[in-house]
Design an enzyme around this catalytic site. Sequence first.
Site, PDB file in Angstrom:
ATOM      1  CG  ASP A   1      -1.719   1.219   1.394  1.00 14.34           C
ATOM      2  OD1 ASP A   1      -1.931   1.906   0.371  1.00 14.34           O
ATOM      3  OD2 ASP A   1      -2.158   1.507   2.523  1.00 14.34           O
TER       4      ASP A   1
ATOM      5  CG  ASN B   1      -3.039   5.387  -1.156  1.00 17.72           C
ATOM      6  OD1 ASN B   1      -3.072   4.266  -0.645  1.00 17.72           O
ATOM      7  ND2 ASN B   1      -3.975   5.832  -1.970  1.00 17.72           N
TER       8      ASN B   1
ATOM      9  CD  GLU C   1      -8.977 -20.471 -12.547  1.00 14.05           C
ATOM     10  OE1 GLU C   1      -8.950 -20.711 -11.340  1.00 14.05           O
ATOM     11  OE2 GLU C   1      -9.765 -19.645 -13.049  1.00 14.05           O
TER      12      GLU C   1
ATOM     13  CG  ASP D   1      -1.344   1.537  -3.782  1.00 15.60           C
ATOM     14  OD1 ASP D   1      -0.131   1.441  -4.038  1.00 15.60           O
ATOM     15  OD2 ASP D   1      -1.784   2.052  -2.719  1.00 15.60           O
TER      16      ASP D   1
ATOM     17  CG  ASP E   1     -11.118 -15.942 -13.784  1.00 13.20           C
ATOM     18  OD1 ASP E   1     -10.388 -16.350 -12.861  1.00 13.20           O
ATOM     19  OD2 ASP E   1     -12.354 -15.787 -13.662  1.00 13.20           O
TER      20      ASP E   1
ATOM     21  CG  ASP F   1      -6.034   3.050   0.318  1.00 10.48           C
ATOM     22  OD1 ASP F   1      -5.086   2.243   0.428  1.00 10.48           O
ATOM     23  OD2 ASP F   1      -6.671   3.189  -0.751  1.00 10.48           O
TER      24      ASP F   1
HETATM   25  C1  GLC Z   1     -10.955 -18.004 -10.736  1.00 10.20           C
HETATM   26  C2  GLC Z   1     -10.133 -17.070  -9.889  1.00 10.20           C
HETATM   27  C3  GLC Z   1     -10.844 -16.838  -8.594  1.00 10.20           C
HETATM   28  C4  GLC Z   1     -12.182 -16.188  -8.903  1.00 10.20           C
HETATM   29  C5  GLC Z   1     -12.983 -17.030  -9.890  1.00 10.20           C
HETATM   30  C6  GLC Z   1     -14.133 -16.252 -10.456  1.00 10.20           C
HETATM   31  O1  GLC Z   1     -11.056 -19.258 -10.188  1.00 10.20           O
HETATM   32  O2  GLC Z   1      -8.843 -17.567  -9.727  1.00 10.20           O
HETATM   33  O3  GLC Z   1     -10.104 -16.066  -7.699  1.00 10.20           O
HETATM   34  O4  GLC Z   1     -12.916 -16.022  -7.735  1.00 10.20           O
HETATM   35  O5  GLC Z   1     -12.204 -17.448 -10.980  1.00 10.20           O
HETATM   36  O6  GLC Z   1     -13.672 -15.258 -11.317  1.00 10.20           O
HETATM   37 CA    CA Z   2      -3.486   2.074  -1.284  1.00 13.12          CA
END
Ligand code: GLC
Ligand code: CA
Length: 532
Positions: free
Chosen positions: A24, A26, A240, A32, A198, A28
Amino acid sequence: MLCDRYRDFTRLVVYQIYPRSFMDSNGDGIGDLQGIISKLDYIKGLGANAVWLCPCFKSPNDDNGYDISDYRDIMDEFGTMADMDQLIEELHSRGMKLILDLVPNHSSTSHRWFRESRKGRDNPYSNYYVWADKPLNDWKAAFGGSAWEYDEMRGQYYLHSFAVSQADLNWDEPAVRQEMIDIIDFWVNKGADGFRIDVVDSISKDYSNPNRGKFGPHLHEYIRTLFGREEVSHIFTVGESNVKDIEELVRHCGADRGELTSLFVFDHMDVGRSDKFTPKEDSLKSLRDILVYWQQETDRNEILYTLFTDNHDQPAMISRIGNDSELRYESATDIATMMYLLKGVPFIYQGQEIGQTSAHFDDINDFDDVESLGHYKEMLERMSPEEALEKVNFGSRDNARHPMPWDGSEKCGFTEGEPWLAMHSRSAEINVEKDLSSDKSVYRFYQKLLALRTGNDVFLDGDLDVLSAAEDDHFIYTRTLGDEKWVVVCNFEKEQDIRVPLECGKAMLSNLGREDADGTYLPYECAVFRAV
Ligand code: GLC
Ligand code: CA
């Protein structure tokens, strides 16, 4: 032998960042892009030459960025497009690559597409999502509950394979495919060198398949539409997917397929558990056996394999099959040696390089992960709160999502403010500063291991042979290129005598300072030799 393009990718060493929890800048309490920029030398110093950023696009954060509301803009908490441009520049000036996380299967319900789509059946976005008068099947959402949600405004159900606010895009609609092509090109033009994709197995659906329709009839056609194009033929892509056998893997990543360059195969990620939330006694042997199978199959089929043990969705591997207390350093370095001198592309998840373990929390309110909370609720119907909490502690994705402990102070050098998620329960003991000053530094071991790998072509595409037998409680393998042969010896849990059936020089790398190949190996001891 891998084709030239794939062989070049074996030079990659990818460091995976969960931006929310990395650094982080900044105060918060949320990591980032500027925080990441400030740590690029740390990542490069480890020996990584690419960074995979988990999603950093505009998002209401129900699933920490996997619910995107604008694919062409940066999440407010992470910074601005100017920060992203700077990050790309700073990476490239260090000779490092950027891999972005593409989430094509679903968008946030607050995306403009969805807000338009739900208005009615005759607007331009009407078919962007999967709408139906009645649920088309009884699919359960991955995070609990039905996968179908009724929407009052539209008067229909929409599909959400994950959280209610992650609506599945309708890939059978050509305009959706074109949107995704444009998004890919937008980021490639900005300088992205690759994508992690993903749940790519879900973009084409078979509505009669009980496994949420994965691997639908048009899957390969759609992947080719995205990545089989000349404009993006140079980039690195890793999907994935729930691929279970080699034929299926070849269909995704064969060099002549025009689809993906590689895929995460998750077979070995089931070691040490009987289901996501239930641990199982297990040994490094299980890991070895699964790896050997996939190494041999991918080798035979000239497939670029991915080498990883951890990511943002998984409890730490060393907590599942290693000894994460007294022998934490030994377990972390042994498992890394087993993994990263194999054939493929190494991926290191943030914290792995300091031997990060799974965490423990006494209160369910300390968890944030939408998946853990969803399953916790369902578990309460079957078991006591104590048992359910135990399971969540074991399997929660938050195990991998705690703020990165840069030092041992209260906020771990991660933030000056209130961290968005509780610090890891062992951060006073396991943190970067402490690791670097220890003579058992996991980071420094990783440095040497990665330097060995990238400095010797034999580890890229050299032949792999397994010397240990199935019944052995250790793993010995060789990598050979021309007349150069290297021997990797990894002991498992028990102290034992090991004879290496090859004449070896003194160790080129070892986690406990051993020199000779033959002799007594301590638990989790490992070493690498050159055969003479
Ligand atoms: C994949 C990601 C996971 C996410 C899911 C839905 O499995 O690695 O973190 O929650 O897809 O997008
Ligand atoms: Ca931040």
